[in-house]
Scaffold this active site. Structure first.
Site, PDB file in Angstrom:
ATOM      1  CG  ASP A 143      -9.046   9.995  -7.267  1.00 64.95           C
ATOM      2  OD1 ASP A 143      -8.409  10.449  -6.290  1.00 64.95           O
ATOM      3  OD2 ASP A 143      -9.747  10.713  -8.015  1.00 64.95           O
TER       4      ASP A 143
ATOM      5  CD  GLU B 224      -6.875  11.183  -9.480  1.00 60.98           C
ATOM      6  OE1 GLU B 224      -7.084  10.155 -10.163  1.00 60.98           O
ATOM      7  OE2 GLU B 224      -7.542  12.214  -9.604  1.00 60.98           O
TER       8      GLU B 224
ATOM      9  CE  LYS C 174     -10.315  16.111 -11.492  1.00 61.42           C
ATOM     10  NZ  LYS C 174     -10.892  15.852 -10.160  1.00 61.42           N
TER      11      LYS C 174
ATOM     12  CE  LYS D 235     -13.309   9.380  -7.893  1.00 54.20           C
ATOM     13  NZ  LYS D 235     -12.438  10.546  -7.718  1.00 54.20           N
TER      14      LYS D 235
ATOM     15  CG  ASP E 142      -7.627  15.649  -8.647  1.00 49.71           C
ATOM     16  OD1 ASP E 142      -7.736  16.865  -8.853  1.00 49.71           O
ATOM     17  OD2 ASP E 142      -8.621  14.884  -8.738  1.00 49.71           O
TER      18      ASP E 142
ATOM     19  CE  LYS F 169     -10.332   8.924 -10.732  1.00 55.72           C
ATOM     20  NZ  LYS F 169      -9.959  10.334 -10.987  1.00 55.72           N
TER      21      LYS F 169
ATOM     22  N   GLY G 107     -11.526  14.735 -14.790  1.00 61.90           N
ATOM     23  CA  GLY G 107     -12.892  15.132 -15.091  1.00 61.90           C
ATOM     24  C   GLY G 107     -13.642  15.501 -13.829  1.00 61.90           C
TER      25      GLY G 107
ATOM     26  CB  SER H  76     -13.695   8.083 -12.796  1.00 62.29           C
ATOM     27  OG  SER H  76     -13.637   8.219 -11.408  1.00 62.29           O
TER      28      SER H  76
HETATM   29  O1  OSB Z   1     -11.193  13.273  -8.010  1.00 62.68           O
HETATM   30  O2  OSB Z   1     -11.112  12.913 -10.077  1.00 62.68           O
HETATM   31  C1  OSB Z   1     -11.770  13.209  -9.079  1.00 62.68           C
HETATM   32  C2  OSB Z   1     -15.480  13.538  -9.998  1.00 62.68           C
HETATM   33  C3  OSB Z   1     -15.847  14.563  -9.177  1.00 62.68           C
HETATM   34  C4  OSB Z   1     -14.925  15.093  -8.310  1.00 62.68           C
HETATM   35  C5  OSB Z   1     -13.619  14.608  -8.280  1.00 62.68           C
HETATM   36  C6  OSB Z   1     -13.226  13.590  -9.132  1.00 62.68           C
HETATM   37  C7  OSB Z   1     -14.191  13.035  -9.980  1.00 62.68           C
HETATM   38  C8  OSB Z   1     -13.922  11.907 -10.855  1.00 62.68           C
HETATM   39  C9  OSB Z   1     -14.838  11.750 -12.052  1.00 62.68           C
HETATM   40  O3  OSB Z   1     -13.110  11.041 -10.641  1.00 62.68           O
HETATM   41  C10 OSB Z   1     -14.122  11.898 -13.332  1.00 62.68           C
HETATM   42  C11 OSB Z   1     -15.073  12.053 -14.484  1.00 62.68           C
HETATM   43  O4  OSB Z   1     -15.589  13.174 -14.722  1.00 62.68           O
HETATM   44  O5  OSB Z   1     -15.313  11.064 -15.158  1.00 62.68           O
HETATM   45 MG    MG Z   2      -9.142  12.837  -8.402  1.00 62.31          MG
END
Ligand code: OSB
Ligand code: MG
Length: 366
Positions: free
Chosen positions: A188, A213, A262, A163, A238, A161, A290, A135
């Site tokens: 995401d 996402e 999660k 953001k 999510d 992924k 994650g 991510s």
């Molecule tokens: O939305 O998936 C999410 C990290 C912190 C809070 C929300 C998210 C995330 C990530 C990181 O996308 C995923 C990872 O732990 O690699």
């Molecule tokens: Mg997410």
């Protein structure tokens, strides 16, 4: 198994690289590690609540309070023979899934160790490797984003992924897609858009994304159902899925075609497996999300992701992507086929290093 003692450790660790999402930028990652002592064994669980109520309404402080004052008293001194016993004892508690998950998962680890089973086997999973991706946060410039993605592709990640948020979406995705036409790519938004943005989100349809996402409100499924009908790219939820019931409601109204599971957000491994099973029955693929976990939380994620309907790569990157030095060993290392190997030792298969724990610790409930 009698639960003799439960400890809480509030730790804070610097991230290897700052992580920015639509809700903010993180430079360190505070978390609570729960240790359950029973019959000479110690089970570990990680609470994924952040410092502030940005990703979810839970915070380190709310989780500490709920664990100390309501959840730990439910299990302390009690005989616990299966995770279901813990779930039953927590039934009266509304909300606070990350606090519940941390303690329930620590009990899973202790029970698995007591039976000399890996957590994977105890969960009913099977694989010895799980497919993973990475991510990638919002970066100050497109060039820096491309550099980060290039670094991860060179490390061997085959799924990325990105953001996104308003002002950092179509252009960023286009730049990455043009440079890596065959990369498995997804985005995401962490709830940064509204239904009025449907035309903009539809522009993402041209980039062959695996999924989009959580584009809309963190607690919404109704608007997501409307948006899903306007997009070709599959919608994935999510933040909106807090329990097996939320998963069923979302699927019943076609609010998504994929679910990010999660463990913390849904209240523990038992609920996570229930969502997996429900999605499996409905033909809906899932993947493991994650929360920038330490190796403690990562080991639980890896075990969960061995269940058969986890068909999409998880946000479970190698340990080095998160921390220069993790709190537990051994580290997870990326295999050549963009997978992580599944531990086979009893329980989680990772050990917390006491010296690192005390060095990173801000607060301790013994
Ligand atoms: O939305 O998936 C999410 C990290 C912190 C809070 C929300 C998210 C995330 C990530 C990181 O996308 C995923 C990872 O732990 O690699
Ligand atoms: Mg997410």
């Amino acid at each position: 198994m009698k639960i003799e003692r439960v400890e809480l450790h509030h730790v804070d660790m610097p991230l290897a690289h700052p992580f920015e999402t639509s809700f903010g930028r993180e430079i360190t990652r505070p978390c609570i590690l729960v240790a359950v002592h029973a019959g000479g064994l110690t089970g570990w669980g990680e609470c994924t609540a952040h410092g502030g109520p940005w990703y979810s309404s839970e915070t380190i402080e709310t989780a500490w309070h709920v664990l100390r004052d309501f959840l730990i008293p439910q299990v302390l001194g009690q005989e616990v023979d299966s995770p279901a016993d813990v779930v039953a004892r927590f039934k009266r508690v509304r909300g606070h899934p990350m606090a519940r998950a941390a303690l329930e998962n620590a009990v899973w680890d202790a029970l698995a160790q007591a039976q000399s089973l890996s957590l994977t086997v105890m969960l009913g999973g099977g694989r010895d490797r799980v497919p993973v991706g990475v991510s990638v946060g919002i970066e100050p410039t497109l060039d820096e984003l491309l550099d980060r993605v290039a670094g991860h592709v060179a490390e061997g990640y085959r799924r990325v992924k990105l953001k996104i948020k308003p002002g950092w979406d179509v252009e960023a995705v286009r730049a990455v897609r043009e440079r890596w036409p065959d990369l498995q790519l997804q985005v995401d938004a962490n709830s940064a858009y509204t239904l009025d943005d449907a035309p903009l989100l539809r522009e993402l349809d041209e980039f062959d994304l695996t999924l989009i996402e959580q584009p809309l409100h963190y607690d919404d499924i109704v608007d997501h159902a409307q948006l899903a009908r306007q997009l070709r790219t599959p919608l994935c939820l999510d933040e909106s899925i807090h329990s097996p019931e939320h998963a069923r409601w979302a699927l019943d109204i076609d609010a998504c075609r994929i679910i990010n599971i999660k463990v913390g957000r849904v209240g523990g491994l038992t609920a996570a497996r229930q969502i997996h099973d429900l999605c499996s029955e409905r033909g809906v693929p899932v993947w493991c999300g994650g929360m920038l976990e330490t190796n403690v939380g990562r080991a639980a994620n890896v075990a969960l992701a061995t269940l058969p309907n986890f068909t999409l790569p998880g946000d479970i990157s190698a340990s080095a992507r998160y921390y220069r030095q993790d709190i537990a060993e051994p580290n997870f290392v990326l295999n050549d086929d963009s997978t992580l190997s599944v531990p086979t030792e009893p329980g989680l298969g990772v050990c917390v290093i006491p010296k690192r724990l005390t060095a990173a610790r801000l607060r301790h409930l013994a």
